[in-house]
Design an enzyme around this catalytic site. Structure first.
Site, PDB file in Angstrom:
ATOM      1  CB  CYS A  94      -0.394   0.307   1.429  1.00  0.00           C
ATOM      2  SG  CYS A  94      -2.054  -1.064   1.508  1.00  0.00           S
ATOM      3  CB  ALA A 149      -6.517  -6.302  -1.477  1.00  0.00           C
ATOM      4  CB  VAL A 150      -1.335  -8.557  -1.174  1.00  0.00           C
ATOM      5  CG1 VAL A 150      -0.474  -9.707  -0.956  1.00  0.00           C
ATOM      6  CG2 VAL A 150      -1.358  -7.684  -2.297  1.00  0.00           C
ATOM      7  N   GLY A 168      15.624 -11.044  -7.059  1.00  0.00           N
ATOM      8  CA  GLY A 168      16.089 -11.568  -5.831  1.00  0.00           C
ATOM      9  C   GLY A 168      17.544 -10.301  -5.667  1.00  0.00           C
TER      10      GLY A 168
END
Length: 609
Positions: A2, A52-53, A377
Site C-alpha cells: 500500500c 489488497a493482497v 532476487g
C-alpha cells in the site's frame, strides 16, 4: 502492499484540512489502486491507499482500536511474513481479531508490545501509528529498508508519507533541493536518512521515529552487528539452505496471483527452484517472467557487467521447474518514449537510471496484467559477495566506496553535464570522502578482527547498508508505480544476520562468487544455471535507442525555456548534440539530462546552494 500519508499538528485543526489530506492521499493511488481511506482528528490525520493482497475484504485502513485511554490508529504498507505466529501468540494474550489481515496483527501487536513490536516482526514494512493514549506518533521501518518512509518536521509536528510526493502535496513542504541533495544526485553514496528534498528525511532502516510534544526522536531497534561464526562449511551451507527455503516459503503466501522474476541468474533461479518445490504439493503451476530488450539476443555485446544474454538461461530454468514462463519483449522505442521516461521520473520523484528504469517500469507494467505479487532476487549479491569488486584486492583496500572504486560511479556521466561552477561548489570528491569515513566508522568488528577479514566485513557492510538501498528504492518505486508488490526473500533479516557473519574465506570457499548460495541451492536448478557467471540487469545495445535519445536531447537544446538549463549549460547540450560531434558525449549523459528536464517540469524544484 500500500501507500500512506499523514499529518501531525499541535496547532492546526486538521479536521479543516481534509482537502489537503485527500490530495496527499491521492498521490499514493498508484501504490494502492484498490481502496482509499482517511481518518481525521483535530491533531492527527491519516490517509491510506490499499493494494489488497492478504485478507481482501478485511484489511481496510486506516485501522483503529478504541481503548479506555484513547484510540490507536494504524496505516501500514508491506507484508508481515510471520503474522500467523504472532496472531496465535496475541490470541493467547487475550486479543480477539475482527479480520484475518496482517494489518490487524501489527496493530494489536503494538497494543501488546509497544516499542518492542518491531523486533518481533519478520517482513518488509513501513507503518505510521497514532498512539492516542500517549499522544504520540510512531513511524516504523523494516530492518533492510525494503519499504520506504519519509517525514518532514514542521514547527508544530510532522508530515509523513510512503513517498516524498505525498509530503510535497501538503501545504507544509516546498520542493527545494540543497547542495547535499544535488551531490547525491550526482554521485550515489546513500547516507542513512537521506532525502533529495531539503528538510525531508527518510526513516533509517531498522529504526523507529517517535513524535510528541517534546519533539522528534529516533531509536534504532536493529543493527548489522558482528558476531562469531562457529559452524563448519557443511553446516553453514545447510543453515543457508534452511533459512532461505523458509524465507521463500513465507513470502509465497498471498491471496492474489504471484510470480517470480526469473532472469536465469543464480539468485532468481534459486528463488524459482525453491518456490517450485514449495508449491509442488499444491498442484499449482508457478508463473515466471523475464525481460529481453531489443537487439539483445542477436546483437549481444559482452562488457564488464554483462557476460551473456539472460533469455536462454531463463528458459532453461523455467523448463527445469515446469513454470509457465513469459519473456517480456521490449523495444528501444518503448524505452526511449518520453511518456515512459516521465512516468519513471514521477515514480522516483527524481531523475532515474535512464533506460534501466524505463525497461523495469515496462516489465512491471506487463507483469501486473497477470500477477499482483512478484518475488525478486535483490540483496543476494550484497549478501553473498556476488559483485566482481568483492573479489578484487585493489578495491578491498581502496579508501572509498567499492562501487566507486570499481568504476560504477556516476560523477563522470552526470557531473560532465552540469555547470562547471556548480560542480566546483558541490565539491563531490570531498563529499564522497566524508560519507565514506562516516560509513566505515559505523562498522562493528569483532575483537582482534584484522587484515582481509576486517576489510571484507567492511565491504559487506557498505554493500548492505549503502549500495543495496538504491536498488531496493528503484525496485519499490518502479513496481509500485504500476501497483505490483515485489517481495525480496534474500532480505529476510535472519538470513542477512547469519550470512553477514560468515567469514569471507567460507563465503568464497570454491573461489567463485556466491559460493554459499550456489552450494545451498544447486540441487533446485540445472548445472549450467548454477555455474553461470554473474551478469547484470540487461540494457539495450540497439543503435536506435541512442539515436532517439540524441534526437530528444537535440530538441531540448532548441528550447531555451526548459528549467533544466538552470543547472545544465544550454551551450553544452547544443554542442553535445551537434551533428558533427555524435560520439563525444555518452548516451547515458544525455539520458540524465532528459531525466532532469522532466523532473524540473514535474516538480518545479528550487535549487538552494
Amino acid at each position: 502492499m500500500c501507500g500512506f500519508t499523514g499529518w501531525l499538528s499541535s496547532e492546526r485543526d486538521l479536521t479543516r484540512e481534509r482537502a489537503a489530506l485527500a490530495a496527499m492521499t491521492e498521490t499514493m493511488a498508484c501504490r494502492g489502486p484498490d481502496e482509499s481511506g482517511t481518518w481525521v482528528r483535530p491533531s492527527i490525520a491519516l490517509g491510506h491507499r490499499r493494494l489488497a493482497v492478504i485478507d481482501l475484504p478485511g484489511g481496510k485502513q486506516p485501522m483503529t482500536v478504541d481503548t479506555p485511554a484513547g484510540t490507536v490508529a494504524l496505516v501500514f504498507a508491506g507484508e508481515i511474513y510471520n503474522f500467523v505466529e504472532l496472531r496465535t501468540l496475541l490470541e493467547k494474550h487475550g486479543h480477539r481479531f475482527r479480520t484475518g489481515s496482517d494489518t490487524e496483527v501489527l496493530l494489536r501487536g503494538y497494543l501488546e508490545w509497544g516499542d518492542q513490536l518491531a523486533g518481533r516482526l519478520n517482513g518488509m514494512f513501513a507503518a505510521g501509528i497514532w498512539d492516542g493514549p500517549r499522544r504520540r506518533l510512531v513511524l516504523l521501518r523494516d530492518r533492510l529498508g525494503v519499504k520506504p518512509l519519509y517525514y518532514f518536521p514542521t514547527p508544530d509536528g510532522v508530515v509523513f508519507g510512503s513517498e516524498p510526493k505525498a509530503i510535497l502535496a501538503s501545504p507544509c513542504a516546498e520542493p527545494v533541493v540543497d547542495a547535499d541533495g544535488l551531490r547525491e544526485l550526482v554521485e550515489l553514496t546513500q547516507p542513512p536518512g537521506w532525502s533529495l528534498w531539503k528538510g525531508m528525511r527518510s526513516v533509517v532502516p531498522g529504526s523507529m521515529v517517535t513524535v510528541d510534544d517534546s519533539g522528534i526522536r529516533t531509536m534504532s531497534y536493529w543493527q548489522l552487528a558482528a558476531a562469531a561464526h562457529g559452524q563448519d562449511q557443511r553446516s553453514t551451507v545447510d543453515t543457508v539452505r534452511s533459512l532461505f527455503a523458509d524465507s521463500v516459503q513465507r513470502q509465497l503466501v498471498s491471496d492474489v496471483p504471484r510470480c517470480i522474476l526469473l532472469s536465469g541468474g543464480l539468485d532468481s533461479s534459486a528463488i524459482t527452484g525453491v518456490a517450485a518445490e514449495s508449491l509442488r504439493d499444491q498442484a499449482e503451476q508457478l508463473r515466471t517472467f523475464s525481460v529481453e530488450v531489443s537487439n539483445n539476443q542477436d546483437g549481444f555485446v559482452v562488457d564488464p557487467v554483462h557476460a551473456a544474454p539472460d533469455t536462454p538461461f531463463a528458459l532453461e530454468m523455467a523448463a527445469h521447474v515446469g513454470s509457465k514462463h513469459e519473456v517480456v519483449q521490449l523495444q528501444a522505442g518503448q524505452m526511449a518514449d518520453p511518456a515512459i521516461r516521465r512516468a519513471a521520473v514521477a515514480a522516483r520523484d527524481a531523475p532515474t537510471f535512464g533506460q534501466m528504469d524505463a525497461s523495469l517500469y515496462l516489465l512491471f507494467k506487463a507483469i501486473r496484467e497477470e500477477s499482483t505479487v512478484a518475488l525478486s532476487g535483490e540483496s543476494a549479491d550484497e549478501l553473498f559477495g556476488g559483485y566482481k569488486w568483492f573479489h578484487d584486492p585493489r578495491i578491498a583496500t581502496a579508501r572509498t566506496f567499492p562501487w566507486l572504486a570499481a568504476g560504477l560511479g556516476s560523477f563522470g556521466i552526470r557531473g560532465s553535464a552540469l555547470d562547471p561552477e556548480l560542480v566546483r561548489k558541490l565539491d563531490i570528491p570531498a563529499y564522497v570522502a566524508d560519507q565514506y569515513a562516516t560509513a566505515v566508522a559505523e562498522v562493528d568488528h569483532l575483537d582482534g578482527e584484522s587484515g582481509t577479514t576486517r576489510q571484507m566485513r567492511t565491504l559487506s557492510y557498505l554493500a548492505l547498508r549503502r549500495f543495496l538501498q538504491m536498488w531496493l528504492e528503484r525496485k519499490d518505486r518502479m513496481s509500485m508505480a504500476v501497483g505490483l508488490e515485489v517481495r525480496v526473500p534474500f532480505c529476510d533479516h535472519r538470513l542477512v544476520e547469519y550470512v553477514y557473519n560468515v567469514p569471507w574465506a567460507l563465503k568464497s570457499f570454491d573461489h567463485r562468487e556466491k559460493s554459499l548460495l550456489r552450494h545451498a541451492t544447486s540441487q533446485v536448478m540445472p548445472r549450467s544455471v548454477a555455474l553461470r557467471e554473474k551478469s547484470g540487469y540487461p540494457w539495450s545495445h540497439d543503435p536506435s535507442y541512442e539515436s532517439e535519445v540524441r534526437a530528444q536531447a537535440r530538441e531540448l537544446a532548441a528550447d531555451p525555456t526548459s528549467r533544466v538549463f538552470s543547472v545544465v549549460p544550454r551551450k553544452w547540450l547544443q554542442e553535445a548534440t551537434s551533428s558533427d560531434r555524435p560520439d563525444d558525449v555518452s548516451t547515458a549523459s544525455l539520458d540524465w539530462v532528459l531525466d532532469l528536464h522532466h523532473w524540473f517540469d514535474i516538480y518545479r524544484p528550487s535549487i538552494a546552494i
